[in-house]
Design an enzyme around this catalytic site. Structure first.
Site, PDB file in Angstrom:
ATOM      1  N   ASP A   1       0.887  -1.218   0.015  1.00  0.00           N
ATOM      2  CA  ASP A   1       0.003  -0.104   0.084  1.00  0.00           C
ATOM      3  C   ASP A   1       0.713   1.493  -0.046  1.00  0.00           C
ATOM      4  O   ASP A   1       0.294   2.280   0.668  1.00  0.00           O
ATOM      5  CB  ASP A   1      -1.130  -0.091   1.058  1.00  0.00           C
TER       6      ASP A   1
ATOM      7  N   HIS B   1      -4.446  -2.916  -5.914  1.00  0.00           N
ATOM      8  CA  HIS B   1      -3.851  -1.692  -6.322  1.00  0.00           C
ATOM      9  C   HIS B   1      -4.714  -0.513  -6.896  1.00  0.00           C
ATOM     10  O   HIS B   1      -5.525  -1.137  -7.986  1.00  0.00           O
ATOM     11  CB  HIS B   1      -2.751  -2.064  -7.370  1.00  0.00           C
TER      12      HIS B   1
HETATM   13  P1  IMP Z   1      -2.345 -12.747   3.369  1.00  0.00           P
HETATM   14  O1  IMP Z   1      -1.416 -12.643   2.567  1.00  0.00           O
HETATM   15  O2  IMP Z   1      -3.670 -12.404   2.838  1.00  0.00           O
HETATM   16  O3  IMP Z   1      -2.583 -13.915   4.065  1.00  0.00           O
HETATM   17  O4  IMP Z   1      -2.000 -11.648   4.495  1.00  0.00           O
HETATM   18  C1  IMP Z   1      -0.951 -11.995   5.461  1.00  0.00           C
HETATM   19  C2  IMP Z   1      -0.447 -10.509   5.913  1.00  0.00           C
HETATM   20  O5  IMP Z   1      -0.085  -9.768   4.945  1.00  0.00           O
HETATM   21  C3  IMP Z   1      -1.716  -9.615   6.714  1.00  0.00           C
HETATM   22  O6  IMP Z   1      -1.120  -8.836   7.479  1.00  0.00           O
HETATM   23  C4  IMP Z   1      -2.216  -8.971   5.639  1.00  0.00           C
HETATM   24  O7  IMP Z   1      -3.006  -7.823   6.129  1.00  0.00           O
HETATM   25  C5  IMP Z   1      -0.841  -8.389   4.680  1.00  0.00           C
HETATM   26  N1  IMP Z   1      -1.297  -8.332   3.370  1.00  0.00           N
HETATM   27  C6  IMP Z   1      -1.274  -9.101   2.365  1.00  0.00           C
HETATM   28  N2  IMP Z   1      -1.640  -8.654   0.997  1.00  0.00           N
HETATM   29  C7  IMP Z   1      -1.469  -7.158   1.467  1.00  0.00           C
HETATM   30  C8  IMP Z   1      -1.694  -6.128   0.437  1.00  0.00           C
HETATM   31  O8  IMP Z   1      -1.678  -6.050  -0.497  1.00  0.00           O
HETATM   32  N3  IMP Z   1      -1.481  -4.600   1.332  1.00  0.00           N
HETATM   33  C9  IMP Z   1      -1.066  -4.758   2.467  1.00  0.00           C
HETATM   34  N4  IMP Z   1      -1.008  -5.953   3.289  1.00  0.00           N
HETATM   35  C10 IMP Z   1      -1.356  -7.176   2.846  1.00  0.00           C
HETATM   36 MG    MG Z   2      -2.889  -2.269  -1.637  1.00  0.00          MG
END
Ligand code: IMP
Ligand code: MG
Length: 337
Positions: free
Chosen positions: A12, A41
């Site tokens: 982000d 995105h």
């Molecule tokens: P997961 O990859 O969805 O299992 O999430 C694992 C960790 O990564 C969590 O803390 C999510 O909030 C973070 N996370 C996963 N994808 C993103 C992203 O695109 N932006 C911000 N945080 C992410």
């Molecule tokens: Mg994002």
């Protein structure tokens, strides 16, 4: 010319905005979106907004072809929806070996209390699908009849375009400190998120890379669990105008001031050749919409130059608002254009 854009904090940072600008300005023949549907995105262009989870935000350049690499994981219904929403039929191509997330993966992940409560996963099924891929039972794009007309050899296509001297943009996802290997484990995502990992995802060797752009936001945000040094209260984040909600899950993002130590490490992990910094209008409101370096107030220029010295890397792209064109592009000044 191969340019890789990656996140330098916890995702982000504004990669979507930077990639959409580079799509318009550099007119790449191909833009490759890595990663998966947990990463949203955002693009704002000409008064319209899109939140993309599969396609590259460079779609706003209608001439750019949009590729999905073998290391990505997509959901077929979402893919078709994004092709519709971005009006991109005929220019989206997916590799034979791209992994496919099914509803069962999402359901299995939603039942995983550890991922939900401790890690704060986005619960989009990405990690569970990755487990299936490692266990050699995940279905790939080549197994789906409805994808037949979109299938190509993405590594072959990219390498051939580079041989011809054409330009290719690579859009990484998340950020260095959500990396499975280099992040704040176990509070990380299910893949590596540094530049070399995205090269592996797309099937291009490290010697072919020309530019690695690491994107930072003017402050740090993080969603889900895990350490966030100097975290601010929500009240303080609101007061500073740094309050944000996550684009995939709608959760409130945790906030902290810019972190030089993390930024230095992200530059190292990615061997950054350039740094982009977004949302400086949230630190210095008077910079909003500015597009020329010379029009920035002296104290803002000094802040950026000081950061450049600290990171030992040119800060070439400076975001001053949400529109794709709200950017100061200093690449010419640095001999990079
Ligand atoms: P997961 O990859 O969805 O299992 O999430 C694992 C960790 O990564 C969590 O803390 C999510 O909030 C973070 N996370 C996963 N994808 C993103 C992203 O695109 N932006 C911000 N945080 C992410
Ligand atoms: Mg994002």
């Amino acid at each position: 010319m191969l340019t890789v854009v990656v996140g330098g904090f916890f995702g982000d940072e504004g990669k979507g905005k930077i990639v959409s600008y580079l799509g318009l300005r550099d007119k790449p023949e191909y833009s490759v979106r890595c990663g998966s549907i947990n990463a949203g995105h955002t693009v704002v262009y000409n008064g319209r907004a899109w939140k993309l989870r599969i396609l590259s935000t460079a779609f706003i350049n209608r001439e750019t072809k949009l590729l999905i690499p073998p290391g990505a994981l997509v959901k077929v219904d979402l893919l078709f929806r994004e092709i519709e929403e971005t009006n991109s039929w005929g220019r989206v191509f997916i590799d034979w070996n791209t992994g496919i997330i099914e509803d069962q993966h999402v359901e299995r992940e939603r039942r995983d209390n550890y991922l939900a409560d401790r890690i704060g996963s986005t619960l989009q099924g990405v990690g569970v699908a990755m487990v299936d891929r490692v266990s050699r039972r995940l279905k790939l794009a080549r197994d789906y009849r409805e994808l037949k007309d979109l299938l190509i050899d993405v590594p072959g296509t990219i390498n051939e375009a580079l041989d011809r001297g054409s330009s290719v943009l690579v859009e990484g996802t998340q950020g260095a400190f959500l990396s499975l290997y280099h992040g704040t484990y176990p509070y990380v995502t299910s893949r590596d998120t540094i530049a070399s990992a995205f090269l592996s995802e797309i099937g291009v060797g490290p010697k072919r890379v020309d530019q690695v752009v690491v994107v930072f936001k003017a402050y740090v945000t993080r969603v889900g669990g895990g350490p966030l040094p100097n975290e601010l209260s929500i009240d303080e984040a609101m007061k500073r105008g740094w309050f944000e909600k996550a684009s995939v899950t709608g959760r409130v993002r945790r906030v902290a001031p810019f972190n030089l130590e993390l930024a230095r490490r992200a530059v190292m992990l990615n061997s950054a050749t350039q740094v982009a910094i977004t949302k400086i209008d949230k630190l210095y409101p008077e910079t909003r919409g500015v597009r020329e370096w010379s029009e920035l107030p002296g104290r803002v220029r000094r802040w950026i130059e000081d950061l450049e010295d600290q990171l030992k890397t040119p800060i070439t792209l400076i975001g001053t608002g949400e529109d794709s064109l709200h950017i100061i592009d200093r690449r010419r000044e640095y001999g990079l254009l």
